[in-house]
Design an enzyme around this catalytic site. Structure first.
Site, short mmCIF file in Angstrom:
data_model
loop_
_atom_site.label_atom_id
_atom_site.label_comp_id
_atom_site.label_asym_id
_atom_site.label_seq_id
_atom_site.Cartn_x
_atom_site.Cartn_y
_atom_site.Cartn_z
N TRP A 147 0.80 -1.23 0.00
CA TRP A 147 0.00 0.00 0.00
C TRP A 147 0.83 1.27 0.00
O TRP A 147 1.83 1.38 0.74
CB TRP A 147 -0.89 0.00 1.25
CG TRP A 147 -1.64 1.26 1.48
CD1 TRP A 147 -1.24 2.33 2.25
CD2 TRP A 147 -2.93 1.61 0.97
NE1 TRP A 147 -2.21 3.31 2.23
CE2 TRP A 147 -3.26 2.88 1.46
CE3 TRP A 147 -3.85 0.96 0.13
CZ2 TRP A 147 -4.45 3.53 1.15
CZ3 TRP A 147 -5.04 1.61 -0.17
CH2 TRP A 147 -5.33 2.87 0.34
N ASP A 167 -0.44 8.99 0.83
CA ASP A 167 0.10 10.34 0.62
C ASP A 167 1.63 10.40 0.49
O ASP A 167 2.34 9.73 1.23
CB ASP A 167 -0.24 11.24 1.81
CG ASP A 167 -1.63 11.02 2.34
OD1 ASP A 167 -2.45 10.39 1.67
OD2 ASP A 167 -1.89 11.51 3.46
N GLN A 212 3.18 7.50 2.79
CA GLN A 212 2.34 6.69 3.66
C GLN A 212 2.34 5.27 3.09
O GLN A 212 1.97 5.07 1.91
CB GLN A 212 0.92 7.26 3.70
CG GLN A 212 0.84 8.63 4.35
CD GLN A 212 0.83 8.54 5.87
OE1 GLN A 212 -0.17 8.20 6.47
NE2 GLN A 212 1.98 8.83 6.49
N1 DQQ Z 1 -3.82 10.16 4.94
C1 DQQ Z 1 -4.75 11.24 4.98
C2 DQQ Z 1 -4.13 12.16 5.97
C3 DQQ Z 1 -3.56 11.26 6.98
C4 DQQ Z 1 -3.07 10.12 6.14
C5 DQQ Z 1 -4.98 11.84 3.63
C6 DQQ Z 1 -3.29 8.78 6.79
O1 DQQ Z 1 -5.03 13.07 6.56
O2 DQQ Z 1 -2.50 11.85 7.71
O3 DQQ Z 1 -5.05 10.89 2.61
O4 DQQ Z 1 -2.72 7.76 6.02
#
Ligand code: DQQ
Length: 485
Positions: A29, A32, A48
């Site tokens: 996965w 962001d 992320q």
């Molecule tokens: N993804 C969101 C953010 C958060 C993150 C936006 C969590 O707000 O910090 O896609 O994976």
């Protein structure tokens, strides 16, 4: 690709939808982009990442670096949740700055208690970003300002002013709308809350719906204006990324306009920018999938990043995004056509040009035509095709996915947005196809990014058509694009 991925977790080798020249992790996965920084001559990209599966889960920070902005080297995971710590359920999004002593410093959101507790955390690197060390005093901000009915408290953008460091955290005010909260610090560790820099009013900001919470704020000067880029979260409706343009003085932001950043809506989400060594403001977004979760799980991966784009400020507060010029290094086999009437090209001229990893550049004079369309990923009989069209009357650029795939489970909504051509201005399209990714750039000031999943192995054709009148293709260039791995 990367030998560190356990055999059982490699992405499916026969997935025809996995991009080859867009950044994605070795497997599993991605969401962001985070902590973007140009450090010691290298671009560093954190993101992320769930290293355990192709779904959003216990989020870590993946890491990669590049010397040329195009080819990336995967590096070890940079941040992982600490059991019992403020980030025990995830290291959510954040940003990078270089502190006053020259140390790369990262602010991110730690989550726990079923993601309900969201706290600002800090990490630094003392080994040129090979590893990040969490600050022992985390969390550095334990929660939203006292008394505020905050809907979310996460994601960070940090900058330096003469009198200290400033930070925005994404939030929302219950019953009111999205918000960004402004903080100040002498040292990036102790933060004092000042005020909301901006609050959306009842989900509506002027002409645009801006939901109930704003994620991933990014605030920076561009041209002679300031802009706040933010991603709209709401539990009722689709998400997308928008931006305000206005002026910033005395720690107050006065927005004048608000617009959608990319007409692909949720498929270009949670972007982050980077000011590079050449002074360019670059941006990457998360290209959210458009096929169902079971298909993502079967494929063993989910999520890719957009191509790096350069931001510019146009008149009337319109942000332009253009693909970074470095991408030209990926161009391989090449076809060119010049000065053809569109009907002729539509019928015959493109028969030899096929592919699912292409860059296409077209300069089209609309002449008497009211509409022109470029179909890509087209099956020989048109059973599948994705249509990019421009309507001169309404000034709308569109991407139609109604027939992109014979798989009924894939998304097929149409995207469209405004592109007004000046009298005599030709339509200039630059389209990147990379398997399931399509990025459309038009005239340096409009963008549509989306995801498509054609099922047929022969859905590779191109077709250009002029509707209700003649149009001329002044120039059409098509390149086969090489893999970045
Ligand atoms: N993804 C969101 C953010 C958060 C993150 C936006 C969590 O707000 O910090 O896609 O994976």
């Amino acid at each position: 690709m990367d030998g560190t991925v356990p055999a059982g977790q490699r992405p499916s080798a026969d997935d025809p939808h996995r991009p080859v020249y867009h950044f994605l992790p070795p497997a599993n996965w991605l969401n962001d982009p985070n902590g973007l920084i140009h450090w010691q001559g290298k671009y560093h990209l954190f993101y992320q990442h769930n290293p355990s599966g192709p779904v959003h889960g216990r989020i870590h920070w993946g890491h990669a670096c590049s010397e040329d902005l195009i080819h990336w080297t995967h590096l070890p995971v940079a941040l992982a949740p600490t059991p019992g710590g403020p980030d025990e359920e995830g290291c959510w999004s954040g940003c990078a700055v270089v502190d006053d002593a020259g140390v790369p410093t990262f602010l991110y959101t730690g989550v726990r208690d079923g993601y309900r507790r969201q706290q600002a955390c800090l990490a630094t690197s003392s080994d040129d970003l090979l590893s990040l060390t969490k600050h022992p005093g985390n969390p550095i901000i334990p929660g939203p300002p006292a008394g505020m009915e905050a809907l979310g408290f996460r994601d960070h953008t940090v900058w330096r002013e003469d009198d200290g460091w400033y930070q925005l955290i994404g939030s929302g005010i219950q019953g009111v709308g999205g918000a960004v909260l402004l903080y100040r610090s002498p040292d990036l560790r102790q933060w004092e809350y000042l005020h909301p820099l901006l609050v959306g009013e009842h989900g509506q900001s002027g002409p645009l719906w801006t939901g109930s919470m704003w994620e991933c704020p990014d605030f920076f000067p561009l041209g002679d204006q300031h802009t706040l880029v933010f991603s709209i979260w709401d539990d009722q409706q689709l998400h997308y990324t928008a931006y305000f343009v206005g002026s910033y003085a005395e720690h107050r932001f006065t927005p004048r306009t608000v617009r959608m950043l990319d007409f692909g809506g949720r498929h270009f989400y949670a972007p982050q920018t980077l000011l590079d060594g050449q002074g360019r403001r670059l941006i990457w977004g998360w290209l959210v999938e458009g096929r169902p979760v079971h298909a993502q799980v079967a494929a063993g991966w989910s999520g890719a990043l957009s191509l790096p784009r350069v931001l510019t400020m146009h008149p009337a507060g319109v942000i332009g995004m253009t693909p970074a010029p470095e991408l030209a290094a990926l161009r391989g086999g090449y076809v060119q056509l010049a000065d053809q009437e569109l009907a002729a090209v539509g019928l015959g001229g493109l028969h030899d040009v096929r592919g699912d990893t292409l860059e296409i550049q077209a300069t089209i004079e609309l002449d008497a035509a009211t509409q022109v369309a470029l179909s890509v990923r087209r099956a020989p009989g048109g059973e599948e095709e994705t249509r990019i069209s421009y309507d001169a009357g309404s000034g709308q650029l569109a991407l139609d996915r109604a027939r992109s795939s014979l798989d009924p489970e894939t998304e097929r909504t149409r995207h469209e947005g405004e592109l007004r051509l000046a009298p005599g201005e030709p339509l200039q399209l630059q389209v990147f196809l990379d398997r399931s990714v399509i990025e459309v750039f038009a005239n340096g000031r409009a963008c549509i990014t989306s995801r498509i999943y054609p099922t047929r192995s022969d859905s590779l054709g191109l077709e250009l058509t002029g509707i209700a009148g003649r149009a001329y293709v002044r120039r059409l260039d098509v390149w086969e694009m090489r893999s970045i791995w």
